[in-house]
Design a protein around this motif. Structure first.
Motif, PDB file in Angstrom:
ATOM      1  N   LEU A   1       0.837  -1.198   0.000  1.00 28.01           N
ATOM      2  CA  LEU A   1       0.000   0.000   0.000  1.00 28.01           C
ATOM      3  C   LEU A   1       0.876   1.252   0.000  1.00 28.01           C
ATOM      4  CD1 LEU A   1      -2.874  -0.884   2.519  1.00 28.01           C
ATOM      5  CD2 LEU A   1      -3.026  -0.759   0.028  1.00 28.01           C
TER       6      LEU A   1
ATOM      7  N   VAL B   1      -4.661   3.882  -1.130  1.00 31.41           N
ATOM      8  CA  VAL B   1      -5.337   3.841   0.166  1.00 31.41           C
ATOM      9  C   VAL B   1      -6.061   2.528   0.404  1.00 31.41           C
ATOM     10  CG1 VAL B   1      -5.619   6.329   0.266  1.00 31.41           C
ATOM     11  CG2 VAL B   1      -7.413   4.932  -0.777  1.00 31.41           C
ATOM     12  N   ALA B   2      -6.195   1.701  -0.644  1.00 33.24           N
ATOM     13  CA  ALA B   2      -6.886   0.427  -0.479  1.00 33.24           C
ATOM     14  C   ALA B   2      -6.582  -0.468  -1.676  1.00 33.24           C
ATOM     15  CB  ALA B   2      -8.391   0.629  -0.346  1.00 33.24           C
TER      16      ALA B   2
ATOM     17  N   VAL C   1     -11.674  -6.117   0.728  1.00 31.33           N
ATOM     18  CA  VAL C   1     -10.808  -4.956   0.474  1.00 31.33           C
ATOM     19  C   VAL C   1     -10.043  -4.625   1.747  1.00 31.33           C
ATOM     20  CG1 VAL C   1     -10.731  -2.492  -0.053  1.00 31.33           C
ATOM     21  CG2 VAL C   1     -12.298  -3.974  -1.312  1.00 31.33           C
ATOM     22  N   VAL C   2      -8.754  -4.370   1.599  1.00 33.23           N
ATOM     23  CA  VAL C   2      -7.927  -3.920   2.717  1.00 33.23           C
ATOM     24  C   VAL C   2      -7.599  -2.450   2.495  1.00 33.23           C
ATOM     25  CG1 VAL C   2      -5.718  -4.116   3.890  1.00 33.23           C
ATOM     26  CG2 VAL C   2      -6.927  -6.172   3.193  1.00 33.23           C
ATOM     27  N   SER C   3      -7.848  -1.630   3.504  1.00 32.75           N
ATOM     28  CA  SER C   3      -7.601  -0.193   3.385  1.00 32.75           C
ATOM     29  C   SER C   3      -6.485   0.248   4.323  1.00 32.75           C
ATOM     30  CB  SER C   3      -8.873   0.588   3.710  1.00 32.75           C
ATOM     31  OG  SER C   3      -9.185   0.449   5.087  1.00 32.75           O
TER      32      SER C   3
ATOM     33  N   SER D   1      -6.787   2.418   6.563  1.00 34.33           N
ATOM     34  CA  SER D   1      -7.326   2.520   7.920  1.00 34.33           C
ATOM     35  C   SER D   1      -7.281   1.174   8.624  1.00 34.33           C
ATOM     36  CB  SER D   1      -8.762   3.068   7.889  1.00 34.33           C
ATOM     37  OG  SER D   1      -9.615   2.216   7.160  1.00 34.33           O
ATOM     38  N   ASP D   2      -7.455   0.075   7.870  1.00 38.31           N
ATOM     39  CA  ASP D   2      -7.324  -1.257   8.462  1.00 38.31           C
ATOM     40  C   ASP D   2      -5.898  -1.467   8.962  1.00 38.31           C
ATOM     41  OD1 ASP D   2      -9.968  -1.985   7.884  1.00 38.31           O
ATOM     42  OD2 ASP D   2      -9.430  -2.635   5.867  1.00 38.31           O
TER      43      ASP D   2
ATOM     44  N   MET E   1      -9.142  -7.694   6.062  1.00 38.24           N
ATOM     45  CA  MET E   1     -10.004  -7.102   5.037  1.00 38.24           C
ATOM     46  C   MET E   1     -11.431  -6.860   5.515  1.00 38.24           C
ATOM     47  SD  MET E   1     -10.744 -10.397   2.586  1.00 38.24           S
ATOM     48  CE  MET E   1     -11.860 -11.704   3.114  1.00 38.24           C
ATOM     49  N   SER E   2     -12.100  -5.956   4.794  1.00 40.33           N
ATOM     50  CA  SER E   2     -13.528  -5.716   4.972  1.00 40.33           C
ATOM     51  C   SER E   2     -14.273  -6.512   3.905  1.00 40.33           C
ATOM     52  CB  SER E   2     -13.856  -4.227   4.808  1.00 40.33           C
ATOM     53  OG  SER E   2     -13.194  -3.452   5.773  1.00 40.33           O
TER      54      SER E   2
ATOM     55  N   VAL F   1     -17.608   4.437   0.199  1.00 39.07           N
ATOM     56  CA  VAL F   1     -16.271   3.943  -0.098  1.00 39.07           C
ATOM     57  C   VAL F   1     -15.608   4.863  -1.109  1.00 39.07           C
ATOM     58  CG1 VAL F   1     -16.802   1.533   0.422  1.00 39.07           C
ATOM     59  CG2 VAL F   1     -17.183   2.407  -1.906  1.00 39.07           C
TER      60      VAL F   1
ATOM     61  N   THR G   1     -11.817   4.637  -8.920  1.00 35.83           N
ATOM     62  CA  THR G   1     -11.764   5.457  -7.720  1.00 35.83           C
ATOM     63  C   THR G   1     -12.567   6.745  -7.897  1.00 35.83           C
ATOM     64  OG1 THR G   1      -9.815   6.725  -8.397  1.00 35.83           O
ATOM     65  CG2 THR G   1      -9.428   4.608  -7.302  1.00 35.83           C
TER      66      THR G   1
END
Length: 214
Positions: free
Chosen positions: A31, A37-38, A51-53, A55-56, A90-91, A115, A132
């Motif tokens: 990243l 950012v994700a 998805v991994v961001s 913030s994660d 991930m989310s 998102v 995006t």
């Protein structure tokens, strides 16, 4: 019909992806290295599963479910804070887009889902790209000369069949100004509506009158 740009026209096809087993350290490094950012997490077939961001990643690095202290006290958030792989971090489920979606549809979906990006999948459900917010914004920002050319050639010429010079077109900062004559009064709202449908048009200022019968 006017050609409307789609998600497929603006999406990024070369996508950084993770596997569920990708270690946390590699997630954070990729990243950062790619300044994103994700990124989507895909299964063995290449279908998005999450998805991994950033913030994660921040949750994990701080050891807190919500680094900003606003929410996230549930077990799932604590699990992310302790995650060692992309699959645990991930989310999911992941919200996706299709390449044939219009730009406005994708923008509405981003807003509805809260998102900043959407993985794009094909008919087989496999990842084909990512779109995006900035991609969609760029689609609406077009050079005035490009907008003017599309209005003159496609709207007035190809679709309505008006003779060249019948309607003068000026475009400034996305605002289209029309001056001239059309064959019938009922065509005025048609011209305005078609111009409003051109990508990059902010507003239409029409000064049109029906040509007098000879």
């Amino acid at each position: 019909m006017l050609y409307r740009r789609t998600v497929g026209d603006v999406m990024t096809e070369e996508v950084v992806t993770f596997r569920p087993s990708t270690p946390f350290q590699e997630v954070a490094a990729l990243l950062d290295a790619n300044d994103i950012v994700a990124a989507p997490v895909v299964d063995d077939d290449g279908a998005p599963v999450g998805v991994v961001s950033a913030s994660d990643v921040l949750r994990h690095e701080t050891g807190m479910p919500d680094p900003q202290g606003q929410d996230g006290n549930d077990e799932r958030s604590w699990g992310k804070a302790r995650a060692r792989t992309a699959g645990a971090l991930m989310s999911s489920p992941v919200f996706t887009a299709r390449a044939d979606w219009t730009i406005p549809r994708a923008a509405r979906e981003l807003r509805r889902r809260h998102v900043k990006q959407l993985p794009v999948v094909g008919d087989d459900g496999l990842l084909t790209g990512i779109v995006t917010r900035s991609d969609l914004l760029d689609a609406f920002i077009r050079a005035d000369a490009e907008v003017r050319s599309e209005v003159e050639q496609d709207v007035l010429g190809r679709i309505l069949g008006l003779d060249e010079g019948t309607v003068a077109v000026e475009v400034r900062d996305g605002v289209v100004t029309l001056r001239g004559h059309v064959p019938e009064p009922r065509l005025v709202p048609v011209v305005v509506g078609l111009c409003q449908g051109v990508d990059g048009v902010v507003a239409v200022d029409a000064h049109l009158a029906a040509a007098r019968a000879g």
